[in-house]
Scaffold this active site. Structure first.
Site, mmCIF file in Angstrom:
data_model
loop_
_atom_site.group_PDB
_atom_site.id
_atom_site.type_symbol
_atom_site.label_atom_id
_atom_site.label_comp_id
_atom_site.label_asym_id
_atom_site.label_seq_id
_atom_site.Cartn_x
_atom_site.Cartn_y
_atom_site.Cartn_z
ATOM 1 C CG HIS A 212 15.177 16.620 49.302
ATOM 2 N ND1 HIS A 212 15.636 18.084 48.390
ATOM 3 C CD2 HIS A 212 16.955 17.155 49.499
ATOM 4 C CE1 HIS A 212 16.192 18.757 48.419
ATOM 5 N NE2 HIS A 212 16.934 18.305 49.795
ATOM 6 C CD GLU A 455 22.667 24.332 50.924
ATOM 7 O OE1 GLU A 455 23.033 22.921 50.325
ATOM 8 O OE2 GLU A 455 21.893 24.065 52.140
ATOM 9 C CG ASP A 479 20.486 23.305 46.930
ATOM 10 O OD1 ASP A 479 19.777 22.844 46.072
ATOM 11 O OD2 ASP A 479 20.310 23.089 48.297
ATOM 12 C CB CYS A 526 27.417 16.736 53.011
ATOM 13 S SG CYS A 526 27.011 18.965 53.078
HETATM 14 C C1 PEP Z 1 22.944 19.793 49.642
HETATM 15 O O1 PEP Z 1 22.258 20.711 48.608
HETATM 16 O O2 PEP Z 1 23.445 19.355 48.699
HETATM 17 C C2 PEP Z 1 22.817 19.183 50.384
HETATM 18 C C3 PEP Z 1 23.504 18.108 50.972
HETATM 19 O O3 PEP Z 1 21.522 19.142 51.166
HETATM 20 P P1 PEP Z 1 20.337 19.046 50.430
HETATM 21 O O4 PEP Z 1 20.677 18.059 49.207
HETATM 22 O O5 PEP Z 1 19.589 18.510 51.511
HETATM 23 O O6 PEP Z 1 19.665 20.586 49.782
HETATM 24 MG MG MG Z 2 21.488 21.687 50.313
#
Ligand code: PEP
Ligand code: MG
Length: 587
Positions: A212, A455, A479, A526
């Site tokens: 993140h 995910e 994920d 996403c």
């Molecule tokens: C993902 O897991 O691809 C996602 C968009 O969520 P995050 O990156 O916030 O875990």
């Molecule tokens: Mg995620």
């Protein structure tokens, strides 16, 4: 002497500037102060130091009355050394310098100076003197502890564009070059703090490509490298460095020839940006006439402006957890959340906004002091929807706030990390309950589509269940890759195995898109894959028509869309996903 440090590329481009070391301590607040706060910050340090001096004097008095057994001579000598260090001019002058000239807050200034002095100690020939480094660390620790116990007079300011004073510094020549931040680790909350600051680039010792921290770095659209192992040990405060975000390399103390070469690359990248900027108002349509939605991932309501400016046709992922981070447990109430979501919705001027319910845990702790060290494997633990369902009152507060914001524009609600049908039913019943609560209170709210993130492989393998309960799906590839390949996305030591083009990952992505299309349900991606131009053609060929990414990536992806023939890509995409090594066909 010039040398290079290799890490993982996370955000593109070249930055050239002087290093600002953030020290190895992530539990210390790091923020820029306003020029008017300089005196107050110096005072905080002074008060902290005086308190520790007093504490040592008291200790000395206590042990003066003891015999040599209870209070050995070494202890008295040690306290003398500590007193001497506390009064050391280099420590005091250095701390003042970081506060006055760089506008660091007091704790940051102290740890920065501590680090500079520690290096001097390391270089000393005399072993006795070298060992005094530990004493220095102890006195600094005492001051920090004292300061922690005393209310901070200046609240850490919210993210802001370089303060007026910083801009003055840049103009008046005191600091006439860009600054790049080098740290052992930066939490997502730290990154948020620095989001609109003066830094031209970032390097961290730890972190994976889709950690993140890396994601926030990418959203800032400045060159960044993570997983650079010992970068923060090897670079010194104020060293000249080049960050090559495309190659994942940092060059320290570059020679004039290298500087010239990277200066040229930097200008080329600027020209490319200028060329891409012309595509902003061009609709994203493939050569064979397929319309593609390019929408934005945002972390804060005010990011909506950047999303619009980049030509996004909506927000595909608002990571709402960033509203909850770095608040020392003081979570936002319904009203504060409602105002924040409403600001994002209004900021998008009628375009849809997909708000994801809180996804904390794993590498997204609520604040640095509450890192999840108690659980053996936080990525598999109480994260995201599991966390929300474990605290229904908190979750209902968020659900009500999102529903109320939906009265001001088009809102979709997205639920992260679902795997079990029982979780799905539980979640949807709470959404109904939140509506009923608003009815009882007579508060207006709007209609929302409710979607689920795919995910976890278990979700991708039980799509029929998900499609039965939800209005739309969004594939979280970050994920999905982590859980399919059993690779911690934040761990640089296994980063070489984190492979978005692994056939198993592509199979799950392809099947999810195909199943949604077959049932006429909207689907998007996403995760970071959506903003990676290396995957645009493949995802188009698999039938994807909605890509959600950082605003900074939209124009480059749009360029790929405009050059693509989706019908012809469909056959090729099936060959790619059937290959033993699909990555080779994508090169
Ligand atoms: C993902 O897991 O691809 C996602 C968009 O969520 P995050 O990156 O916030 O875990
Ligand atoms: Mg995620």
């Amino acid at each position: 002497m010039t040398f290079a440090i290799h890490g993982l590329p996370v955000a593109r481009g070249i930055a050239i500037g002087r290093a600002v070391l953030m020290g190895g301590r992530v539990d210390v607040a790091h923020y820029f102060i306003e020029p008017e706060q300089v005196e107050a910050e110096i005072d905080r340090i002074r008060v902290g130091r005086d308190a520790v001096v007093e504490e040592i004097h008291r200790l000395q008095q206590t042990i003066a009355g003891m015999g040599p057994k209870e209070a050995p001579h070494e202890l008295t000598a040690l306290l003398d050394v500590h007193l001497m260090l506390l009064q050391d001019e280099d420590l005091i002058a250095g701390v003042k310098h970081w506060i006055t000239d760089r506008l660091y807050n007091a704790e940051w200034a102290l740890t920065t100076q501590l680090e500079a002095l520690s290096r001097q100690f390391d270089e000393m020939e005399d072993e006795y003197l070298r060992e005094r480094k530990a004493d220095l660390e102890q006195v600094a620790e005492r001051i920090l502890r004292y300061m922690k116990g005393v209310a901070t007079p200046v609240a850490a300011p919210a993210a802001k564009k370089g303060t007026a004073r910083q801009q003055d510094l840049l103009l008046d020549g005191t600091v006439d070059v860009p600054l790049v931040l080098i740290a052992h680790d930066l939490s997502p909350a730290d990154m948020l703090q620095f989001k609109q600051s003066v830094f031209a680039g970032f390097v961290t010792d730890v972190g994976g490509k889709t950690s993140h921290t890396a994601i926030v770095a990418r959203s800032m659209d400045i060159p960044a490298v993570v997983g650079a192992r010992s970068a923060s040990q090897l670079v010194r405060q104020d060293d000249w460095v080049i960050i090559d975000g495309d190659a994942g390399v940092m060059i320290v103390d570059p020679s004039p020839i290298i500087l010239a070469e990277y200066g040229f690359k930097q200008r080329q990248a600027e020209l490319e940006r200028g060329r891409l900027a012309r595509l902003k108002h061009t609709p994203a349509v493939t050569l064979d006439g397929q319309k593609v939605d390019l929408v934005a991932n945002i972390e804060m309501p005010d990011d909506a402006a950047g999303a619009l400016a980049a030509g996004a046709v909506g927000v595909g992922l608002f990571r709402s957890e960033f509203l909850f981070m770095g608040r020392q447990g003081n979570l936002p109430d319904e009203e504060e959340q409602y105002q924040a979501y409403k600001r994002a919705v209004e900021g998008m001027q009628g375009l849809p906004v997909t708000i994801r319910t809180i996804d904390v845990g794993a590498d997204k702790p609520l604040d640095d002091t509450r890192r999840d060290e108690a659980h053996l494997n936080p990525a598999l633990g109480l994260r995201a929807i599991r966390w929300s369902l474990a605290d229904p009152a908190m979750f209902l507060t968020q659900l009500r706030a999102i529903l109320r914001a939906a009265a001001h524009g088009r809102v979709n609600m997205l639920i992260p990390m679902l795997a079990h049908v029982s979780e799905i039913r539980h979640t949807l019943s709470l959404v109904d309950f939140a509506r009923a609560e608003l009815d009882n209170r007579g508060l207006p709210y709007g209609a929302v589509s409710v979607g689920a993130m795919i995910e976890i492989p278990a979700a991708a393998l039980t799509l029929k269940t998900f499609l039965k309960y939800f209005d739309f799906l969004s594939i979280g590839t970050n994920d999905l890759i982590q859980y399919t390949l059993a690779i911690d996305r934040a761990d640089e030591s296994v980063a070489h195995l984190y492979d978005p083009a692994h056939p198993a990952v592509l199979r799950l992505v392809a099947d999810t898109i195909a199943e949604c299309r077959a049932q006429g349900k909207p689907v998007s991606v996403c995760g970071e894959m959506a903003g990676d131009v290396g995957f645009t053609r493949l995802l188009l060929g698999l039938g994807l028509r909605s890509f959600s990414m950082h605003p900074a990536q939209i124009l480059a992806v749009k360029q790929e869309v405009l050059r693509a023939d989706a019908t012809r890509l469909a056959t090729w995409a099936q060959d790619v996903i059937a290959a033993e090594e699909p990555g080779k066909l994508l090169e």
